[in-house]
Design a protein around this motif. Sequence first.
Motif, PDB file in Angstrom:
ATOM      1  N   VAL A 139       0.857  -1.186   0.000  1.00 23.33           N
ATOM      2  CA  VAL A 139       0.000   0.000   0.000  1.00 23.33           C
ATOM      3  C   VAL A 139       0.893   1.235   0.000  1.00 23.33           C
ATOM      4  CG1 VAL A 139      -1.611   1.325   1.440  1.00 23.33           C
ATOM      5  CG2 VAL A 139      -1.964  -1.131   1.117  1.00 23.33           C
ATOM      6  N   PRO A 140       0.523   2.278  -0.759  1.00 20.11           N
ATOM      7  CA  PRO A 140       1.315   3.512  -0.749  1.00 20.11           C
ATOM      8  C   PRO A 140       1.382   4.122   0.657  1.00 20.11           C
ATOM      9  CG  PRO A 140      -0.210   3.509  -2.591  1.00 20.11           C
ATOM     10  CD  PRO A 140      -0.580   2.342  -1.733  1.00 20.11           C
ATOM     11  N   ASP A 141       2.523   4.677   1.010  1.00 19.60           N
ATOM     12  CA  ASP A 141       2.702   5.279   2.338  1.00 19.60           C
ATOM     13  C   ASP A 141       1.680   6.377   2.596  1.00 19.60           C
ATOM     14  OD1 ASP A 141       4.812   3.632   2.981  1.00 19.60           O
ATOM     15  OD2 ASP A 141       6.339   5.030   2.271  1.00 19.60           O
ATOM     16  N   ASP A 142       1.432   7.223   1.601  1.00 16.68           N
ATOM     17  CA  ASP A 142       0.487   8.327   1.784  1.00 16.68           C
ATOM     18  C   ASP A 142      -0.918   7.813   2.079  1.00 16.68           C
ATOM     19  OD1 ASP A 142       2.537  10.090   1.356  1.00 16.68           O
ATOM     20  OD2 ASP A 142       1.958  10.598  -0.707  1.00 16.68           O
ATOM     21  N   ALA A 143      -1.296   6.748   1.399  1.00 15.60           N
ATOM     22  CA  ALA A 143      -2.623   6.176   1.629  1.00 15.60           C
ATOM     23  C   ALA A 143      -2.720   5.597   3.045  1.00 15.60           C
ATOM     24  CB  ALA A 143      -2.914   5.093   0.597  1.00 15.60           C
ATOM     25  N   ALA A 144      -1.678   4.901   3.486  1.00 19.77           N
ATOM     26  CA  ALA A 144      -1.682   4.327   4.835  1.00 19.77           C
ATOM     27  C   ALA A 144      -1.777   5.422   5.891  1.00 19.77           C
ATOM     28  CB  ALA A 144      -0.433   3.492   5.042  1.00 19.77           C
ATOM     29  N   ARG A 145      -1.034   6.509   5.682  1.00 17.79           N
ATOM     30  CA  ARG A 145      -1.095   7.622   6.644  1.00 17.79           C
ATOM     31  C   ARG A 145      -2.482   8.245   6.672  1.00 17.79           C
ATOM     32  NH1 ARG A 145       4.277   8.603   4.963  1.00 17.79           N
ATOM     33  NH2 ARG A 145       3.548  10.011   3.307  1.00 17.79           N
ATOM     34  N   ALA A 146      -3.096   8.396   5.497  1.00 17.04           N
ATOM     35  CA  ALA A 146      -4.439   8.979   5.441  1.00 17.04           C
ATOM     36  C   ALA A 146      -5.451   8.086   6.157  1.00 17.04           C
ATOM     37  CB  ALA A 146      -4.856   9.183   3.985  1.00 17.04           C
TER      38      ALA A 146
END
Length: 452
Positions: free
Chosen positions: A50-57
Amino acid sequence: MSAHLVDSILYGHLWGTPEIRRLFDDEGRVQSWLDILAALAQAQAEVGLVPDDAARAIRDHADVRLLDLERVAAETRATGHSTLGLIRCLRDVLPEAAREWVYYGATVQDISDTWTALVMREVADIVDRDLARAEAAALALAERHRDTVMCGRTHGQPGLPVTFGFKAAVWASELRRHRERLAEGRPRWEVAQLGGALGTMEFWGEAALPLLEAFARRLGLAAPDIPWITARDRVAEFVNLLAMVTATIAKIGQEVYELQRPEIAELAEPFTAGQVGSITMPHKRNPELSEHLVTLARLVRADATVTVEGMIAEHERDGRAWKAEWVAVPEACLYTGAALALACRLLEGLDVDAARMRANLDARGGYVLSEPVMRVLADRVGKHTAHQIVYEAALAGRERGVDLGTALLADPRIAERLTPEEIARCLDPHAALGAAPAFVDRVLATIRGVRR
């Protein structure tokens, strides 16, 4: 308005505690599920799924306050799926770029079973804390009443003398063993679930096993050796331990219930001003605490049976087995929490009437001390012969309405072998306690040693 007593404004305090209720109400459950989804996304980002930005969101929006639970409920009903309503509502509050990565490859059971593991961990913390408090109260009673003599009773009838400290030490020792069972079992229960469609983690390819480890680590749980979709022994063991804990507490409650009877009146549970025993009989002081402990334990045992039934699961997933736990586990935890809270109150405020204990013992006319007499006489005529002689003398004495000492001296088979002084020594309750005080000391030393 609530249809279940655990959530009743009027009666809820009898069937759970606010602390445990918060784990199982809609807000508590949904927030925990959101935390699991966030941990899953972060673990998937860690292993490159999973993309890091998506996980953070996903992590930043995993907040039940951002969701309309009424809408989540409506979507759940409309879809007929346990978590799709939640996922749809969560996706709506996420940035568009993160929406496709929520719940990526996971199933309902991955989320709900991991939630169950987290709940078992939190409830185990509460149970151990309250068991420690109950244990300390029982231990204090054991120490204070180490030498407080009372009738021991078998089959509901007076037997040899014991001490109330001995009785309380038995309670403390049993409560301690439940704490040990909790500690021993936690590594088996506090285990994450992540298997995907059938438990093989096929969706995640070569990243499957690293993902399992990362997911479990982020939640502070162990990674299983194999997903446990149909292996319900963890849940069954935990709830059955709660059944054992509440059974011990119920045993204590039942003892107080019986010894609080006015014709015995050796114990009394704490009483507060304004407490009413009966709306029709103003004089009554009912054993509400001790009685309710037995009720709660019966219900936990019933829930434990449901979880054992769940161990018989079909193929690689069986909703009949697993979803029954959604009712049984919260109920068992709530009832256990209520039982422990009441047990602590009972033990810490227990009124022990030592004078009444001695009076009830003395009222038996010495007959509860027939065994010490038989033991001394056995050295002279043999054990079985001594039993028959003392039995016949006691029977004759009761028929005549005299105390045991008088009955013994009236029997020539005894009078010619035992002196009045020897008989008097046998009829001293303190001399007939055996190792009871020493056993109290052993329990005190053992539990305090473990604590140190």
